[in-house]
Enzyme design. Structure first.
Site, PDB file in Angstrom:
ATOM      1  N   GLU A  94     -23.245   5.989  -0.586  1.00 15.19           N
ATOM      2  CA  GLU A  94     -23.881   6.715   0.511  1.00 15.19           C
ATOM      3  C   GLU A  94     -23.164   8.017   0.873  1.00 15.19           C
ATOM      4  O   GLU A  94     -23.641   8.771   1.707  1.00 15.19           O
ATOM      5  CB  GLU A  94     -23.984   5.822   1.754  1.00 15.19           C
ATOM      6  CG  GLU A  94     -24.876   4.611   1.544  1.00 15.19           C
ATOM      7  CD  GLU A  94     -25.044   3.784   2.799  1.00 15.19           C
ATOM      8  OE1 GLU A  94     -24.707   4.256   3.904  1.00 15.19           O
ATOM      9  OE2 GLU A  94     -25.514   2.642   2.675  1.00 15.19           O
ATOM     10  N   SER A 127      -8.357  -5.547  -5.189  1.00 18.64           N
ATOM     11  CA  SER A 127      -9.102  -5.806  -3.950  1.00 18.64           C
ATOM     12  C   SER A 127     -10.552  -5.354  -4.068  1.00 18.64           C
ATOM     13  O   SER A 127     -11.464  -6.048  -3.609  1.00 18.64           O
ATOM     14  CB  SER A 127      -8.435  -5.109  -2.763  1.00 18.64           C
ATOM     15  OG  SER A 127      -7.187  -5.710  -2.489  1.00 18.64           O
ATOM     16  N   VAL A 154      -2.953 -11.551   1.627  1.00 22.25           N
ATOM     17  CA  VAL A 154      -2.378 -12.836   1.226  1.00 22.25           C
ATOM     18  C   VAL A 154      -1.153 -12.503   0.381  1.00 22.25           C
ATOM     19  O   VAL A 154      -1.223 -11.658  -0.528  1.00 22.25           O
ATOM     20  CB  VAL A 154      -3.385 -13.690   0.415  1.00 22.25           C
ATOM     21  CG1 VAL A 154      -2.723 -14.977  -0.074  1.00 22.25           C
ATOM     22  CG2 VAL A 154      -4.623 -14.010   1.258  1.00 22.25           C
ATOM     23  N   TYR A 208     -13.760  -7.916  -3.532  1.00 27.41           N
ATOM     24  CA  TYR A 208     -14.876  -7.714  -2.602  1.00 27.41           C
ATOM     25  C   TYR A 208     -16.207  -7.559  -3.336  1.00 27.41           C
ATOM     26  O   TYR A 208     -17.223  -8.112  -2.909  1.00 27.41           O
ATOM     27  CB  TYR A 208     -14.628  -6.488  -1.719  1.00 27.41           C
ATOM     28  CG  TYR A 208     -13.494  -6.663  -0.744  1.00 27.41           C
ATOM     29  CD1 TYR A 208     -13.500  -7.688   0.196  1.00 27.41           C
ATOM     30  CD2 TYR A 208     -12.413  -5.790  -0.753  1.00 27.41           C
ATOM     31  CE1 TYR A 208     -12.464  -7.840   1.095  1.00 27.41           C
ATOM     32  CE2 TYR A 208     -11.369  -5.934   0.150  1.00 27.41           C
ATOM     33  CZ  TYR A 208     -11.399  -6.961   1.069  1.00 27.41           C
ATOM     34  OH  TYR A 208     -10.370  -7.106   1.960  1.00 27.41           O
ATOM     35  N   LYS A 209     -16.217  -6.829  -4.437  1.00 23.62           N
ATOM     36  CA  LYS A 209     -17.471  -6.625  -5.173  1.00 23.62           C
ATOM     37  C   LYS A 209     -18.017  -7.939  -5.728  1.00 23.62           C
ATOM     38  O   LYS A 209     -19.234  -8.135  -5.763  1.00 23.62           O
ATOM     39  CB  LYS A 209     -17.283  -5.598  -6.289  1.00 23.62           C
ATOM     40  CG  LYS A 209     -17.274  -4.173  -5.770  1.00 23.62           C
ATOM     41  CD  LYS A 209     -17.282  -3.180  -6.918  1.00 23.62           C
ATOM     42  CE  LYS A 209     -17.508  -1.781  -6.382  1.00 23.62           C
ATOM     43  NZ  LYS A 209     -17.583  -0.800  -7.472  1.00 23.62           N
ATOM     44  N   GLY A 254      -7.388 -19.624  -3.788  1.00 22.73           N
ATOM     45  CA  GLY A 254      -8.581 -19.707  -2.946  1.00 22.73           C
ATOM     46  C   GLY A 254      -8.355 -19.367  -1.488  1.00 22.73           C
ATOM     47  O   GLY A 254      -9.282 -19.466  -0.684  1.00 22.73           O
ATOM     48  N   ASN A 291      -6.687   0.485  -5.334  1.00 17.19           N
ATOM     49  CA  ASN A 291      -6.518  -0.964  -5.227  1.00 17.19           C
ATOM     50  C   ASN A 291      -7.653  -1.718  -5.936  1.00 17.19           C
ATOM     51  O   ASN A 291      -8.479  -2.371  -5.307  1.00 17.19           O
ATOM     52  CB  ASN A 291      -6.425  -1.362  -3.749  1.00 17.19           C
ATOM     53  CG  ASN A 291      -5.919  -2.770  -3.563  1.00 17.19           C
ATOM     54  OD1 ASN A 291      -5.892  -3.563  -4.497  1.00 17.19           O
ATOM     55  ND2 ASN A 291      -5.531  -3.090  -2.339  1.00 17.19           N
ATOM     56  N   GLU A 331       0.815  -1.219   0.000  1.00 20.92           N
ATOM     57  CA  GLU A 331       0.000   0.000   0.000  1.00 20.92           C
ATOM     58  C   GLU A 331       0.853   1.275   0.000  1.00 20.92           C
ATOM     59  O   GLU A 331       0.327   2.365   0.191  1.00 20.92           O
ATOM     60  CB  GLU A 331      -0.939  -0.003   1.211  1.00 20.92           C
ATOM     61  CG  GLU A 331      -1.990  -1.091   1.132  1.00 20.92           C
ATOM     62  CD  GLU A 331      -2.885  -1.168   2.351  1.00 20.92           C
ATOM     63  OE1 GLU A 331      -2.442  -0.772   3.462  1.00 20.92           O
ATOM     64  OE2 GLU A 331      -4.029  -1.626   2.201  1.00 20.92           O
ATOM     65  N   LEU A 344     -12.132  -0.907   4.860  1.00 17.96           N
ATOM     66  CA  LEU A 344     -11.660   0.129   3.942  1.00 17.96           C
ATOM     67  C   LEU A 344     -10.811  -0.510   2.850  1.00 17.96           C
ATOM     68  O   LEU A 344     -10.114  -1.498   3.102  1.00 17.96           O
ATOM     69  CB  LEU A 344     -10.790   1.152   4.679  1.00 17.96           C
ATOM     70  CG  LEU A 344     -11.468   2.001   5.743  1.00 17.96           C
ATOM     71  CD1 LEU A 344     -10.423   2.827   6.489  1.00 17.96           C
ATOM     72  CD2 LEU A 344     -12.508   2.896   5.108  1.00 17.96           C
TER      73      LEU A 344
END
Length: 171
Positions: free
Chosen positions: A152, A136, A96, A140-141, A104, A133, A28, A128
């Site tokens: 929001e 990532s 990871v 997640y999506k 996986g 990124n 990061e 967050l």
């Protein structure tokens, strides 16, 4: 990779957790910001009142890292509370190692976290992700995550220790 284990971290894993925290920070572009020590992790996560919980991904001996490590991923989380919807699992860090992605491991860690959240009757999991990124964000999506910043309009703020001390001392 045929076999790996996702398990709760133990006190003996603190050096590996710190190593992975530093690897994540490097990924990061923030490695100079890691101030935590192994002692901090031990006291804060494995004392009488833990401030965090952690899962680790462990590979068998035949799949050790070139440096000989068996812990190749981790997820650090804690529980918090939202007065509108109740209990939340907050995923603070999730990483990871790059050579172990695509097998996986990350999906299994997220599955275990989901099981923990459901067992504890949490209404959701929050976390967050850096705007840049994309890997990532897409990870997640694909699993149903929504981007609260764009959907929001929430903004994240922080108050550094310097200002906390100043406010705490005010009369």
């Amino acid at each position: 990779m045929a076999k790996f284990v996702i398990r709760p971290a133990t006190a003996a894993d603190c050096s590996d957790i710190l190593r992975l925290i530093k690897e994540l920070a490097k990924y990061e572009y923030m490695e100079e910001q890691v101030m935590l020590t192994e002692k901090d992790l031990l006291e804060d996560g494995f004392g009488e009142h833990p401030f965090y919980h952690c899962l680790v991904a462990e590979v068998p001996k035949e799949h050790l890292t070139p440096e000989g490590h068996s812990i190749v991923g981790f997820a650090m989380y804690y529980f918090t509370y939202d007065p509108w919807i109740g209990k939340l699992l907050y995923l603070e860090d999730f990483f990871v190692m790059s050579d172990y992605r695509g097998f996986g491991i990350g999906s299994e860690i997220l599955k275990k976290l989901s099981q923990v959240a459901m067992k504890c009757r949490c209404s959701s999991m929050h976390f967050l992700v850096a705007e840049w990124n994309e890997p990532s964000i897409n990870f997640y999506k694909r699993r149903g995550a929504s981007d609260l910043s764009s959907e929001e309009g929430w903004r994240l703020f922080k108050i550094d220790k310097e200002y906390l001390l100043k406010m705490a001392a005010e009369e």
